[in-house]
Design an enzyme around this catalytic site. Structure first.
Site, PDB file in Angstrom:
ATOM      1  N   SER A 242       0.821  -1.202   0.000  1.00  0.00           N
ATOM      2  CA  SER A 242       0.000   0.000   0.000  1.00  0.00           C
ATOM      3  C   SER A 242       0.865   1.265   0.000  1.00  0.00           C
ATOM      4  O   SER A 242       1.639   1.484  -0.931  1.00  0.00           O
ATOM      5  CB  SER A 242      -0.963  -0.030   1.202  1.00  0.00           C
TER       6      SER A 242
ATOM      7  N   ASP B 147      -9.619  -4.425  -4.904  1.00  0.00           N
ATOM      8  CA  ASP B 147      -9.055  -3.544  -3.870  1.00  0.00           C
ATOM      9  C   ASP B 147      -9.958  -2.321  -3.694  1.00  0.00           C
ATOM     10  O   ASP B 147     -10.165  -1.548  -4.626  1.00  0.00           O
ATOM     11  CB  ASP B 147      -7.639  -3.104  -4.285  1.00  0.00           C
TER      12      ASP B 147
ATOM     13  N   HIS C 104      -7.857  -5.306  -0.340  1.00  0.00           N
ATOM     14  CA  HIS C 104      -6.655  -4.591   0.113  1.00  0.00           C
ATOM     15  C   HIS C 104      -5.974  -5.374   1.240  1.00  0.00           C
ATOM     16  O   HIS C 104      -5.967  -4.974   2.402  1.00  0.00           O
ATOM     17  CB  HIS C 104      -7.023  -3.183   0.568  1.00  0.00           C
TER      18      HIS C 104
END
Length: 256
Positions: A128, A199, A232
């Site tokens: 991320s 995501d 995610h």
């Protein structure tokens, strides 16, 4: 996502702002030390959670360094302070980049790698916001300097970005194409990008556009892997991809 306000570790001072980096966690190699990789956590996390996952990967020749980002106000969270490698307001092609924060974190990472033995292969990976910082470090390596013009000191051998995005994408191509040496370095650096189709935090389109931007800017040694149904977070299949990539690209002995 957990929040950390640890103030242990070294500080980074870039321009007007100074932030203290949190605790660094190190996973020592169980076999012959052949590579060292700095792994960067996501927004609001810390180095401990990833160090536990990385310790269990079948890569005995890698030393993992898992730093913790400084605690700083984050515009995306309405100014709420949490661990973050740089400030971010929104994920969009037009949003301004916090180059001051990016340079500070990239310099901290380079400093962690600077004391490794000369024969050890060096890399940066992350998830991320950590992936975004790793990719920014890749662009600094290619250009031979940080965004502020200070020389970039590390010879990187691989970059891994999971569920991330590329900061500074708008001007990257012109910066790389302006230097033959930058073109050469960009073409030589293996980059693995992985992104989940589902995501909900860093939408897939940003991973895809980051891949396209890097490729068109001269990062030809790039692989972009997509995962159906993945949100995610990371899954064993993705980490298997990471293991296979590192073993092949770094020429690790007996890792699988």
């Amino acid at each position: 996502m957990s929040y950390s306000n640890s103030s242990m570790g070294s500080g980074s001072r870039t321009g007007r702002r100074a932030f203290e980096f949190g605790r660094t966690y190190v996973v020592r190699p169980k076999g012959k030390h052949q590579a060292t990789i700095v792994w960067l956590h996501g927004l609001g996390d810390n180095g401990s959670s990833w160090s536990q996952l990385l310790e269990n990967l079948p890569l005995p020749n890698i030393k993992w360094i898992c730093p913790t980002a400084p605690t700083r106000p984050v515009a995306l969270l309405g100014g709420f302070p949490c661990s973050a490698w740089f400030d971010v307001g929104e994920l969009s092609e037009d949003a301004p980049d916090d180059f001051e924060g990016l340079d500070g974190s990239a310099a901290h990472i380079a400093n962690l790698l600077s004391t490794e033995p000369a024969d050890i292969k060096l890399g940066i990976g992350g998830f991320s916001m950590g992936a975004a910082t790793a990719l920014y470090s890749a662009t600094c390596f290619a250009q031979g300097k940080y965004g502020n013009g200070i020389p970039y000191p590390i010879n990187l051998r691989t970059i891994i970005g999971l569920s991330g995005w590329l900061p500074g994408s708008r001007s990257l191509r012109s910066k790389i194409e302006g230097s033959n040496e930058a073109v050469r370095r960009a073409a030589s650096l293996p980059i693995l990008l992985c992104h989940g189709i589902c995501d909900e935090v860093v939408p897939y389109k940003y991973g895809e556009s980051s891949s396209h931007c890097l490729s068109s800017s001269g990062f030809r040694y790039l692989s972009f892997k997509t995962y159906e149904g993945l949100g995610h977070y990371t899954v064993p299949k993705e980490m298997d991809e990471v293991c296979n990539w590192l073993q092949a690209r770094l020429g690790l002995e007996g890792s699988r």
